[in-house]
Enzyme design. Structure first.
Site, mmCIF file in Angstrom:
data_model
loop_
_atom_site.group_PDB
_atom_site.id
_atom_site.type_symbol
_atom_site.label_atom_id
_atom_site.label_comp_id
_atom_site.label_asym_id
_atom_site.label_seq_id
_atom_site.Cartn_x
_atom_site.Cartn_y
_atom_site.Cartn_z
ATOM 1 N N ASN A 61 -1.213 6.680 2.324
ATOM 2 C CA ASN A 61 -1.144 6.702 3.783
ATOM 3 C C ASN A 61 -2.067 7.730 4.419
ATOM 4 O O ASN A 61 -2.384 7.630 5.588
ATOM 5 C CB ASN A 61 0.302 6.938 4.244
ATOM 6 C CG ASN A 61 0.971 8.057 3.496
ATOM 7 O OD1 ASN A 61 1.097 8.011 2.274
ATOM 8 N ND2 ASN A 61 1.387 9.069 4.220
ATOM 9 N N SER B 215 7.148 -2.391 4.990
ATOM 10 C CA SER B 215 7.762 -2.026 6.271
ATOM 11 C C SER B 215 7.062 -2.758 7.411
ATOM 12 O O SER B 215 5.827 -2.725 7.515
ATOM 13 C CB SER B 215 7.631 -0.515 6.456
ATOM 14 O OG SER B 215 8.171 -0.131 7.688
ATOM 15 N N ALA B 216 7.855 -3.413 8.279
ATOM 16 C CA ALA B 216 7.289 -4.289 9.315
ATOM 17 C C ALA B 216 6.419 -3.563 10.337
ATOM 18 O O ALA B 216 5.409 -4.099 10.782
ATOM 19 C CB ALA B 216 8.428 -5.010 10.037
ATOM 20 N N GLN C 283 1.682 0.701 3.060
ATOM 21 C CA GLN C 283 0.387 0.709 3.758
ATOM 22 C C GLN C 283 -0.486 -0.489 3.378
ATOM 23 O O GLN C 283 -1.538 -0.701 3.978
ATOM 24 C CB GLN C 283 -0.384 2.015 3.452
ATOM 25 C CG GLN C 283 0.246 3.253 4.034
ATOM 26 C CD GLN C 283 0.167 3.318 5.563
ATOM 27 O OE1 GLN C 283 -0.644 2.652 6.210
ATOM 28 N NE2 GLN C 283 1.034 4.118 6.156
ATOM 29 N N GLY D 253 10.723 1.009 5.388
ATOM 30 C CA GLY D 253 10.086 1.297 4.109
ATOM 31 C C GLY D 253 10.806 2.407 3.357
ATOM 32 O O GLY D 253 10.937 2.372 2.133
ATOM 33 N N THR D 254 11.285 3.391 4.098
ATOM 34 C CA THR D 254 11.990 4.516 3.471
ATOM 35 C C THR D 254 13.223 4.023 2.718
ATOM 36 O O THR D 254 13.490 4.449 1.584
ATOM 37 C CB THR D 254 12.398 5.549 4.549
ATOM 38 O OG1 THR D 254 11.214 6.020 5.184
ATOM 39 C CG2 THR D 254 13.161 6.716 3.948
ATOM 40 N N CYS E 177 -0.437 23.973 11.147
ATOM 41 C CA CYS E 177 -0.324 25.433 11.176
ATOM 42 C C CYS E 177 1.133 25.831 11.309
ATOM 43 O O CYS E 177 1.835 25.310 12.166
ATOM 44 C CB CYS E 177 -1.047 25.975 12.398
ATOM 45 S SG CYS E 177 -2.789 26.083 12.137
#
Ligand code: PLP
Length: 377
Positions: free
Chosen positions: A153, A201-202, A181, A73-74, A326
């Site tokens: 997401n 994205s798979a 998503q 996907g990226t 944090c």
């Protein structure tokens, strides 16, 4: 992996479906020929890639030539944004995205920003929705692209992508949506949406990692991201990941077949988890809109610490995500929780539970009971 007893982080990734695994198997062993070669051994892998393209296109209401395979996907997001920016340098300088995009979009924008593009991040309302009117007023003569995600997401909110795309289209501005998503989880039809590009994205729909695709509307031209051989109609070089592509098509077909039934099951489980939490009397908020990805639940517990909840749940054998982390001095809230303005006192105690079809009622009740135990301590 050290398997958690209860996996509830399906927005991060999903298990490979047995059907997809079986479909991939021949291409991980005997059928290893390069699909671009000319001898007979290449016929089976070549046909498998073509058939996967047809199945994926059919699932989205696209034509096969509009589906371009990528590694994830990226890559699809990077290609959509850079592909437009590099295609028409100098045509315009403004790129509009929502404030709650995935980093695959936001960091690509940061890069394009360093190259001189003006990046505009549209605000969202308290449920994470982008208003079409807000987009309308951000559009200028020199806007080259709008990119708004289909579903978020972290909070699962489904954006009014069809309406937003229509606003951009009226002004002649290309529109991309990151549907990583959404694809496989809710019905997605590229023609009805009227988008120019869409990423998927798979591994988010029980396909393999390392496979994704970008839908590029016929007639819409973008610049290649990878230069080299003539694969993907000359638009994305690199020998095809045949097994990954085949597995992705199988997993998507499987999801589309059972999509409505799965959505009902996931929403029932989600309601069951929420009811148990509500009955406990602990103070919490539910983030996101009513229209959301089935089975996704973003919660913020009053006075709690999301990262500490995550680690305690992990020790109890439950895998979820958080929206806050944090560092040495302070808790850093995700850009999504900041953008929707989760009230002080709640924001730090945010967790994301994303259910999958493998979860059952006993599991979601256990998640709720463990959460109550942790936040009441
Ligand atoms: N876009 C969204 C909305 C996502 O949720 C993700 C992954 O979490 C991506 C893009 C990146 O996808 P990939 O992991 O396939 O690169």
């Amino acid at each position: 992996m050290t398997k958690p007893i209860i996996y509830a982080d399906h927005a991060a990734t999903t298990a490979l479906s047995p059907r997809a695994f079986e479909a991939m198997r021949p291409f991980l062993s005997d059928e290893y020929a390069n699909p671009s070669t000319l001898y007979r051994a290449a016929r089976i892998p070549r046909r498998a890639v073509a058939s996967a393209r047809e199945r994926i296109a059919a699932a989205l209401g696209a034509s096969p030539e509009e589906i371009r395979f990528t590694s994830c996907g990226t890559e699809a997001d990077n290609w959509a944004l850079k592909g437009v920016a590099f295609r028409h340098p100098g045509r315009g300088r403004r790129i509009i995205v929502s404030a709650i995009e995935h980093h695959a979009v936001l960091n690509t924008c940061a890069f394009l920003g360093r190259m001189g593009y003006e990046i505009v991040r549209l605000p969202v309302d308290a449920k994470g929705l982008v208003a079409p009117g807000v987009l309308e007023s951000a559009l200028t003569e020199d806007t080259v692209l709008v990119s708004v995600m289909y579903a978020n997401n972290e909070i699962g909110t489904i954006e009014p992508v069809g309406e937003l795309a229509a606003v951009a289209r009226r002004r002649g501005v290309p529109f991309h949506t990151d549907a990583v998503q959404a694809v496989g989880h809710i019905p997605v039809n590229v023609r009805e949406l009227g988008v120019d590009m869409l990423s998927a994205s798979a591994h988010k729909f029980n396909g393999p990692k390392g496979a994704g695709f970008l839908y590029v509307r016929e007639g819409f031209e973008i610049e290649p991201l990878l230069h080299g051989g003539g694969q993907e109609f000359g638009s994305r070089a690199g020998t095809e990941n045949v097994a990954g592509i085949v597995g992705m098509a199988e997993a998507l077909s499987e999801h589309v077949e059972t999509l409505e039934r799965d959505a009902r099951k996931l929403e029932t489980l989600r309601a069951c988890l929420l009811a148990r939490l509500e009955a406990s009397g602990v103070r919490f908020l539910v983030n996101g809109a009513e229209r959301r990805i089935p089975g996704s639940l973003s919660l913020s517990f009053y006075g709690a610490d999301g990262e500490a909840i995550l680690h305690r749940l992990d020790l109890m054998g439950i895998a979820v995500a958080t929206g806050s982390a944090c560092n040495s001095r302070e808790t850093v809230l995700s850009h999504v929780l900041q953008a929707i303005g989760v009230p002080a006192g709640y924001a730090r105690g945010s967790v994301r539970i994303t259910l999958g079809i493998g979860n059952d009622e006993a599991q979601v009740l256990r998640i709720a009971d463990c959460l109550v135990k942790i936040v009441s301590a």
